[in-house]
Design an enzyme around this catalytic site. Structure first.
Site, mmCIF file in Angstrom:
data_model
loop_
_atom_site.group_PDB
_atom_site.id
_atom_site.type_symbol
_atom_site.label_atom_id
_atom_site.label_comp_id
_atom_site.label_asym_id
_atom_site.label_seq_id
_atom_site.Cartn_x
_atom_site.Cartn_y
_atom_site.Cartn_z
ATOM 1 N N CYS A 110 0.851 -1.290 0.021
ATOM 2 C CA CYS A 110 0.155 0.057 -0.005
ATOM 3 C C CYS A 110 0.839 1.279 0.357
ATOM 4 O O CYS A 110 1.412 1.427 0.963
ATOM 5 C CB CYS A 110 -0.914 0.152 1.052
ATOM 6 S SG CYS A 110 -1.903 1.390 1.260
ATOM 7 N N LEU A 111 1.205 1.701 -1.227
ATOM 8 C CA LEU A 111 2.233 2.928 -1.255
ATOM 9 C C LEU A 111 1.253 4.054 -2.217
ATOM 10 O O LEU A 111 0.825 3.429 -3.356
ATOM 11 C CB LEU A 111 3.447 2.568 -1.937
ATOM 12 C CG LEU A 111 4.311 3.844 -2.025
ATOM 13 C CD1 LEU A 111 4.599 4.470 -0.821
ATOM 14 C CD2 LEU A 111 5.637 3.347 -2.575
#
Lengths: 183, 102
Positions: A113-114
């Protein structure tokens, strides 16, 4: 020598005068962008990161290892696969983490999750064609430092673990490193 | 100068005019009057054809698009991007076309 009479003869006989380049053999836009971006990325790597190409002819597939020099994940070496899709840079690179890790923003199956890797985003933090591979490497690296976000977790359990008991969180992180992230 | 010392007549006048301009070359610099002259999507100058049009030999059809935010891109680069996200990639404002052309 090419003469007008020969050309006219060719044209009369219905032979193609000039063979156009076939589109599939032409270097794609992605590959043209990557030539510059790979160079820029390699000359601006964070000191904790290493980039390797399995096939030097495929600039769109490579591997990043990150060995954080401080923080919770210090002592581990984490391995990421980067795959740059054909429609780059309209679409972002796809990144997976190959090392099992206890981290609020990296799932145990390797999903990450970036924000800058997000294809569609309602705010301004998602992917944009102005970003380059250099930004991706620095973004991944920052997941072990300032971008590590316990308030917006992908691995909810890991984030809650940290909220509940920071010491026990560190112990679990370290035990994962001992088991999966030693080189 | 010494020879004009005691003379208040025409000699003084000659001394005032030490230089005369014989030739003057003016040099002017110019640049495009847009906020950004490189397309941030394909990274080619907006006044040149974009990477895609260069590859497909469509240089003539490649035009520039300006947004209300005053940022400019190749129209073909931008039309691909707005399908993905209707924002200016540079300032993240909602993308509204101000002008298309060369």
């Amino acid at each position: 020598m090419i003469t007008l009479s020969k050309k006219l003869k060719q044209a009369k006989e219905g032979k193609p005068v000039e063979i156009a380049h076939s589109p599939d053999k032409r270097a794609s836009i992605r590959d043209k962008l990557l030539v510059k971006e790979v160079q820029e990325m390699e000359s601006n790597l964070p000191p904790t990161c290493k980039v390797t190409f399995d096939d030097p002819d495929k600039l769109h597939q490579f591997n990043i290892t990150i060995a954080p020099d401080e923080g919770f994940w210090h002592g581990g070496t984490f391995d990421f696969d980067v795959d740059v899709p054909e429609d780059y840079n309209i679409l972002p690179p796809r990144v997976q983490c190959n090392t099992r890790i206890w981290h609020p923003n990296i799932a145990e199956n390797g999903d990450i999750c970036l924000s800058l890797l997000r294809e569609t985003s309602l705010d301004a933090t998602g992917w944009s064609p102005t970003r380059t591979l250099k930004d991706v490497v620095w973004g991944l690296n920052a997941l072990f430092y300032e971008l590590c976000d316990f308030d917006d977790p992908l691995n909810l359990e890991a984030a809650e673990h940290w909220l509940r008991d920071k010491e026990s969180f560190q112990e679990k992180v370290t035990s994962y490193i001992e088991r999966y992230a030693k080189r | 100068m010494a020879d004009t010392g005691g003379d208040n007549g025409p000699g003084k006048k000659a001394a005032d005019k030490m230089f005369s301009l014989k030739k003057w070359n003016a040099v002017a610099m110019w640049s495009w009057d847009v906020e950004c002259d490189t397309c941030a999507i394909c990274r080619v100058q907006v006044m040149d054809a974009c990477l895609r049009c260069q590859a497909e030999n469509k240089q003539e059809d490649c035009v520039v698009v300006w947004g209300e935010c005053n940022h400019s891109f190749h129209n073909c680069c931008m039309s691909l991007w707005v399908k993905q996200n209707n924002r200016c990639p540079l300032c993240q404002q909602e993308w509204v076309v101000q002008r298309i052309g060369k």
